[in-house]
Design a protein around this motif. Sequence first.
Motif, PDB file in Angstrom:
ATOM      1  N   LYS A   9      -8.784   2.995  -2.920  1.00 39.42           N
ATOM      2  CA  LYS A   9      -8.301   2.220  -1.770  1.00 39.42           C
ATOM      3  C   LYS A   9      -7.115   1.335  -2.128  1.00 39.42           C
ATOM      4  CE  LYS A   9     -11.269  -1.897  -2.001  1.00 39.42           C
ATOM      5  NZ  LYS A   9     -12.050  -2.808  -1.143  1.00 39.42           N
ATOM      6  N   PHE A  10      -6.873   1.106  -3.434  1.00 36.13           N
ATOM      7  CA  PHE A  10      -5.755   0.258  -3.852  1.00 36.13           C
ATOM      8  C   PHE A  10      -4.461   1.046  -4.066  1.00 36.13           C
ATOM      9  CE2 PHE A  10      -9.663  -1.768  -5.588  1.00 36.13           C
ATOM     10  CZ  PHE A  10      -9.664  -2.905  -4.786  1.00 36.13           C
ATOM     11  N   ASP A  11      -4.503   2.371  -3.902  1.00 40.73           N
ATOM     12  CA  ASP A  11      -3.284   3.169  -4.071  1.00 40.73           C
ATOM     13  C   ASP A  11      -2.351   2.927  -2.890  1.00 40.73           C
ATOM     14  OD1 ASP A  11      -4.196   4.275  -6.424  1.00 40.73           O
ATOM     15  OD2 ASP A  11      -4.915   6.135  -5.511  1.00 40.73           O
ATOM     16  N   VAL A  12      -1.096   2.588  -3.190  1.00 39.54           N
ATOM     17  CA  VAL A  12      -0.149   2.301  -2.117  1.00 39.54           C
ATOM     18  C   VAL A  12       0.202   3.575  -1.349  1.00 39.54           C
ATOM     19  CG1 VAL A  12       1.947   2.492  -3.552  1.00 39.54           C
ATOM     20  CG2 VAL A  12       1.940   0.997  -1.572  1.00 39.54           C
ATOM     21  N   ASP A  13       0.174   4.734  -2.043  1.00 44.19           N
ATOM     22  CA  ASP A  13       0.452   6.019  -1.405  1.00 44.19           C
ATOM     23  C   ASP A  13      -0.604   7.016  -1.889  1.00 44.19           C
ATOM     24  OD1 ASP A  13       1.429   8.486  -0.555  1.00 44.19           O
ATOM     25  OD2 ASP A  13       3.528   7.988  -0.968  1.00 44.19           O
ATOM     26  N   PRO A  14      -1.765   7.053  -1.203  1.00 45.67           N
ATOM     27  CA  PRO A  14      -2.894   7.854  -1.687  1.00 45.67           C
ATOM     28  C   PRO A  14      -2.577   9.342  -1.842  1.00 45.67           C
ATOM     29  CG  PRO A  14      -3.600   6.377   0.080  1.00 45.67           C
ATOM     30  CD  PRO A  14      -2.106   6.305   0.021  1.00 45.67           C
ATOM     31  N   ALA A  15      -1.786   9.907  -0.918  1.00 45.10           N
ATOM     32  CA  ALA A  15      -1.457  11.336  -0.999  1.00 45.10           C
ATOM     33  C   ALA A  15      -0.594  11.615  -2.225  1.00 45.10           C
ATOM     34  CB  ALA A  15      -0.739  11.782   0.270  1.00 45.10           C
ATOM     35  N   ARG A  16       0.387  10.753  -2.444  1.00 43.41           N
ATOM     36  CA  ARG A  16       1.254  10.938  -3.611  1.00 43.41           C
ATOM     37  C   ARG A  16       0.468  10.720  -4.906  1.00 43.41           C
ATOM     38  NH1 ARG A  16       7.229   8.334  -4.873  1.00 43.41           N
ATOM     39  NH2 ARG A  16       7.924  10.122  -6.089  1.00 43.41           N
TER      40      ARG A  16
ATOM     41  N   GLY B 234       2.540   6.551  -7.076  1.00 41.33           N
ATOM     42  CA  GLY B 234       1.446   6.766  -6.121  1.00 41.33           C
ATOM     43  C   GLY B 234       0.547   5.562  -6.051  1.00 41.33           C
ATOM     44  N   HIS B 235       0.017   5.166  -7.211  1.00 40.15           N
ATOM     45  CA  HIS B 235      -0.820   3.952  -7.228  1.00 40.15           C
ATOM     46  C   HIS B 235       0.032   2.755  -6.843  1.00 40.15           C
ATOM     47  CE1 HIS B 235      -3.985   1.198  -8.248  1.00 40.15           C
ATOM     48  NE2 HIS B 235      -3.264   0.621  -9.196  1.00 40.15           N
ATOM     49  N   THR B 236       1.205   2.663  -7.463  1.00 40.88           N
ATOM     50  CA  THR B 236       2.267   1.744  -7.040  1.00 40.88           C
ATOM     51  C   THR B 236       3.560   2.567  -7.044  1.00 40.88           C
ATOM     52  OG1 THR B 236       2.739   1.036  -9.300  1.00 40.88           O
ATOM     53  CG2 THR B 236       1.139  -0.300  -8.054  1.00 40.88           C
ATOM     54  N   PRO B 237       4.626   2.060  -6.406  1.00 43.30           N
ATOM     55  CA  PRO B 237       5.848   2.869  -6.303  1.00 43.30           C
ATOM     56  C   PRO B 237       6.468   3.218  -7.655  1.00 43.30           C
ATOM     57  CG  PRO B 237       5.884   1.087  -4.695  1.00 43.30           C
ATOM     58  CD  PRO B 237       4.706   0.824  -5.583  1.00 43.30           C
ATOM     59  N   GLY B 238       6.387   2.292  -8.618  1.00 43.55           N
ATOM     60  CA  GLY B 238       7.045   2.537  -9.897  1.00 43.55           C
ATOM     61  C   GLY B 238       6.087   2.725 -11.047  1.00 43.55           C
ATOM     62  N   HIS B 239       4.853   3.116 -10.745  1.00 42.67           N
ATOM     63  CA  HIS B 239       3.836   3.297 -11.794  1.00 42.67           C
ATOM     64  C   HIS B 239       4.321   4.316 -12.827  1.00 42.67           C
ATOM     65  CE1 HIS B 239       0.113   4.592 -13.759  1.00 42.67           C
ATOM     66  NE2 HIS B 239      -0.460   3.490 -13.297  1.00 42.67           N
ATOM     67  N   ILE B 240       4.090   3.994 -14.107  1.00 45.28           N
ATOM     68  CA  ILE B 240       4.446   4.926 -15.174  1.00 45.28           C
ATOM     69  C   ILE B 240       3.238   5.166 -16.075  1.00 45.28           C
ATOM     70  CG2 ILE B 240       6.904   4.328 -15.246  1.00 45.28           C
ATOM     71  CD1 ILE B 240       6.240   2.542 -17.751  1.00 45.28           C
ATOM     72  N   ALA B 241       3.206   6.343 -16.693  1.00 42.81           N
ATOM     73  CA  ALA B 241       2.359   6.562 -17.860  1.00 42.81           C
ATOM     74  C   ALA B 241       3.279   6.433 -19.072  1.00 42.81           C
ATOM     75  CB  ALA B 241       1.707   7.935 -17.805  1.00 42.81           C
TER      76      ALA B 241
ATOM     77  N   SER C  18      -2.533   6.438 -19.443  1.00 41.15           N
ATOM     78  CA  SER C  18      -2.414   6.878 -18.045  1.00 41.15           C
ATOM     79  C   SER C  18      -2.429   5.735 -17.040  1.00 41.15           C
ATOM     80  CB  SER C  18      -3.532   7.873 -17.718  1.00 41.15           C
ATOM     81  OG  SER C  18      -4.802   7.290 -17.930  1.00 41.15           O
ATOM     82  N   GLY C  19      -2.707   4.503 -17.478  1.00 46.30           N
ATOM     83  CA  GLY C  19      -2.707   3.381 -16.538  1.00 46.30           C
ATOM     84  C   GLY C  19      -3.666   3.618 -15.386  1.00 46.30           C
ATOM     85  N   ASP C  20      -3.212   3.329 -14.167  1.00 43.57           N
ATOM     86  CA  ASP C  20      -4.082   3.444 -12.994  1.00 43.57           C
ATOM     87  C   ASP C  20      -3.865   4.735 -12.215  1.00 43.57           C
ATOM     88  OD1 ASP C  20      -5.289   1.135 -13.670  1.00 43.57           O
ATOM     89  OD2 ASP C  20      -4.728  -0.001 -11.886  1.00 43.57           O
ATOM     90  N   LEU C  21      -3.404   5.748 -12.922  1.00 47.13           N
ATOM     91  CA  LEU C  21      -3.330   7.096 -12.358  1.00 47.13           C
ATOM     92  C   LEU C  21      -4.717   7.564 -11.927  1.00 47.13           C
ATOM     93  CD1 LEU C  21      -1.238   9.574 -12.329  1.00 47.13           C
ATOM     94  CD2 LEU C  21      -2.352  10.243 -14.428  1.00 47.13           C
ATOM     95  N   MET C  22      -5.740   7.088 -12.648  1.00 44.57           N
ATOM     96  CA  MET C  22      -7.136   7.389 -12.292  1.00 44.57           C
ATOM     97  C   MET C  22      -8.006   6.265 -12.833  1.00 44.57           C
ATOM     98  SD  MET C  22      -7.290  10.790 -14.653  1.00 44.57           S
ATOM     99  CE  MET C  22      -6.820  10.750 -16.399  1.00 44.57           C
ATOM    100  N   HIS C  23      -9.056   5.952 -12.088  1.00 40.27           N
ATOM    101  CA  HIS C  23      -9.942   4.832 -12.440  1.00 40.27           C
ATOM    102  C   HIS C  23     -11.328   5.282 -12.879  1.00 40.27           C
ATOM    103  CE1 HIS C  23      -6.859   2.580 -10.332  1.00 40.27           C
ATOM    104  NE2 HIS C  23      -7.415   1.462 -10.738  1.00 40.27           N
ATOM    105  N   SER C  24     -11.742   6.447 -12.405  1.00 42.34           N
ATOM    106  CA  SER C  24     -13.109   6.920 -12.659  1.00 42.34           C
ATOM    107  C   SER C  24     -13.071   8.392 -13.059  1.00 42.34           C
ATOM    108  CB  SER C  24     -13.951   6.769 -11.390  1.00 42.34           C
ATOM    109  OG  SER C  24     -15.188   7.454 -11.525  1.00 42.34           O
TER     110      SER C  24
END
Length: 289
Positions: free
Chosen positions: A238-245, A200-207, A220-226
Amino acid sequence: MSLKFSVGDLTIHRIIEQETSFVPALEMLPRLTAEVLAENRAWMREAKALDEQDVLLLCFQSYVVKTPHHTILVDSCIGNDKPRPQRPKWNMKTDDTYLRALGAAGFSVDDIDFVMCTHLHVDHVGWNTRLENGRWAPTFPKARYVFARQEFDHWSAQNAKAEIPPFADSVLPVVEAGRHELVGNDHQIGDHVRILPTPGHTPGHIAITMGRGKDDAVFSGDLMHSPLQTLYPELSIKFDVDPARAATTRRGFLERYCDTDTLCCTAHFPSPSVGKIRRKGSAFVCEAV
């Protein structure tokens, strides 16, 4: 401020490079309304997650985890000497904050067995390399650098169209040095380290989950920032490549770890950055430990 946590047979150290203001909340979270921000302003400021100008405060850090078998560094932060003109606080930085923090935690660059990146954004790969005699060399010379294949392939394709500086100076030199491993989502290191796909944040983002036989800790990486995003999982940045996902992935992740003993080690929440996910109404909070 706690920089060291123990859970199961893991010891987790926070290596902080910067804790600073980043982007205004209403800009960073496009679906956030002024009304919702107003409702949450008091606790956000108290938690040092929001400054007086309503700019989000973020921590930029790595985690170094000692398992019974390995020393693993998760996400390598911002780095030095890297041209980052869009971010003045990161641009051509030359301070020794990061390596000093690593030393203060009791580690040298030679002690790291594996570097694992949740994704390949600029502030998660920076210390993968450092400048040596005018060339980029792996900072952790004895480490294997573990990249999720889907994430690597995505940035490789982007970089082929037009150079992506963080990929060119902080990922490719590791590949050229033969220190990398491209892995699938079923990859494990020993009996303690596993990958959890969180796209979601990037196509291959992993925790990254760690613990013998159970998830004692998750990174959790950039799964959440705040912390606002645990209360409002639908708010994507705004930096999520696929905000809905990203929103769907975030809620699923919070649901998975809610009311468990798993330590959630976030990349960017303000200090102490580490907590346990608890239910709050139809949403969640990350309760500091």
